[in-house]
Write an enzyme that holds these catalytic residues in place. Sequence first.
Site, PDB file in Angstrom:
ATOM      1  N   ARG A  46       0.867  -1.185   0.000  1.00  0.00           N
ATOM      2  CA  ARG A  46       0.000   0.000   0.000  1.00  0.00           C
ATOM      3  C   ARG A  46       0.896   1.225   0.000  1.00  0.00           C
ATOM      4  O   ARG A  46       1.945   1.246   0.668  1.00  0.00           O
ATOM      5  CB  ARG A  46      -0.906   0.010   1.247  1.00  0.00           C
ATOM      6  CG  ARG A  46      -2.051  -0.993   1.211  1.00  0.00           C
ATOM      7  CD  ARG A  46      -3.118  -0.647   0.166  1.00  0.00           C
ATOM      8  NE  ARG A  46      -4.226  -1.580   0.153  1.00  0.00           N
ATOM      9  CZ  ARG A  46      -4.315  -2.669  -0.629  1.00  0.00           C
ATOM     10  NH1 ARG A  46      -3.343  -2.961  -1.467  1.00  0.00           N
ATOM     11  NH2 ARG A  46      -5.385  -3.436  -0.569  1.00  0.00           N
ATOM     12  N   GLU A  71      -4.250   7.222  -4.048  1.00  0.00           N
ATOM     13  CA  GLU A  71      -4.659   6.764  -5.396  1.00  0.00           C
ATOM     14  C   GLU A  71      -6.013   7.361  -5.761  1.00  0.00           C
ATOM     15  O   GLU A  71      -6.874   7.461  -4.885  1.00  0.00           O
ATOM     16  CB  GLU A  71      -4.732   5.233  -5.413  1.00  0.00           C
ATOM     17  CG  GLU A  71      -3.359   4.623  -5.238  1.00  0.00           C
ATOM     18  CD  GLU A  71      -3.389   3.092  -5.214  1.00  0.00           C
ATOM     19  OE1 GLU A  71      -4.444   2.500  -5.543  1.00  0.00           O
ATOM     20  OE2 GLU A  71      -2.361   2.505  -4.875  1.00  0.00           O
ATOM     21  N   HIS A  77      -1.407   0.248  -9.928  1.00  0.00           N
ATOM     22  CA  HIS A  77      -1.950  -0.759  -8.999  1.00  0.00           C
ATOM     23  C   HIS A  77      -2.425  -2.018  -9.735  1.00  0.00           C
ATOM     24  O   HIS A  77      -3.634  -2.311  -9.775  1.00  0.00           O
ATOM     25  CB  HIS A  77      -3.081  -0.161  -8.149  1.00  0.00           C
ATOM     26  CG  HIS A  77      -3.258  -0.887  -6.837  1.00  0.00           C
ATOM     27  ND1 HIS A  77      -3.630  -0.274  -5.664  1.00  0.00           N
ATOM     28  CD2 HIS A  77      -3.096  -2.197  -6.516  1.00  0.00           C
ATOM     29  CE1 HIS A  77      -3.707  -1.162  -4.685  1.00  0.00           C
ATOM     30  NE2 HIS A  77      -3.381  -2.352  -5.194  1.00  0.00           N
TER      31      HIS A  77
HETATM   32  C1  DGY Z   1      -5.154  -6.340  -2.691  1.00  0.00           C
HETATM   33  O1  DGY Z   1      -5.892  -7.299  -2.878  1.00  0.00           O
HETATM   34  O2  DGY Z   1      -5.014  -5.833  -1.583  1.00  0.00           O
HETATM   35  C2  DGY Z   1      -4.439  -5.826  -3.880  1.00  0.00           C
HETATM   36  O3  DGY Z   1      -3.804  -4.636  -3.626  1.00  0.00           O
HETATM   37  C3  DGY Z   1      -5.414  -5.733  -5.052  1.00  0.00           C
HETATM   38  O4  DGY Z   1      -4.704  -5.634  -6.235  1.00  0.00           O
END
Ligand code: DGY
Length: 324
Positions: free
Chosen positions: A237, A266, A284
């Site tokens: 993240r 984002e 992403h």
């Molecule tokens: C998640 O599942 O947390 C991923 O970041 C999605 O792509």
Amino acid sequence: MDRPTLYITRLLPQPVLEAIPKDYRILAGTTDHSPTADELRRGFAEADAVICTLSDAIDASLLSEATRLKVIANYAVGYNNIDVPAATQRGVIVTNTPDVLTDATADLTWALLLGVARRLVEGDRWLRRGGWPGWSPTQLLGADISGKTLGIIGMGRIGQAVAKRASGFQMRVIYTGRHTVASPPDVTWVHQPLDAVLAQSDFLSLHVPLNTATHHLIGARELGLMKPTAFLINTSRGAVIDESALIAALETKSIGGAALDVYAQEPHVPTALTSLSNVVLLPHLGSATLETRVRMGLICLRNIAAVLEGRPAPNQVNRGVPQR
Ligand code: DGY
């Protein structure tokens, strides 16, 4: 119960839509855009079950109007977009999609690692612009990968899958995490404190969930401990890194480069990042393969069916939800 209402906040891959039980009433947009605050509120107010994504902020005020809601199936493994304590308090079960996206995310981590080390994007851009004069001994020189040290922050499912792929490159793997994990046969993954991993890694890859303990885990101090030749890769993240500190480190070349799939706010990506050549930036894409995104949707449906039928949800993330 009457026909249950399922609210889907974003368009999902067709095989997932086709797998929705026919007796559900479906509330969903027909175009793929992030729901507005009003759309979210209307959907939550009517729904017995919701499938939402990591870009939907599910907060206490939204939940307070969701009087019929029994389950939120987050279409992601990370669930930092949901106020889980507020959901728990209201008796709403929250589920996620672990395991099925481990390989896709680990593969993309490696695509980023290889891409930034060997300057793939710079090379591609140069060819498309025209003006490549042909082979030269000094052109776009990158960094070796084989035999180097890979540092992993967060040795959960995805961290381990990334580490396993390092064997093919004869890399030394060091990691930091809450627990030690067993190394596969013939290799030794070495557990170390965070600062030692930062100082020794040639490639540093982040695989922690975002929470209060990991917010800005990598800031100016941590970047300052990294080698000037090291690369930072983030598929977890965005807010795990202090983006301003990273931009400063990249601008002053106090680290070698970065490859990012995720950003703090984002879809906003700081202009300072897009103007740097020593970074690779993706929108992403960690879990973005058709097979994976279908599996994620099917897991959401499995969790919803379980809750609506009064069975335990296989991927519930909040324990102690009071009975309603
Ligand atoms: C998640 O599942 O947390 C991923 O970041 C999605 O792509």
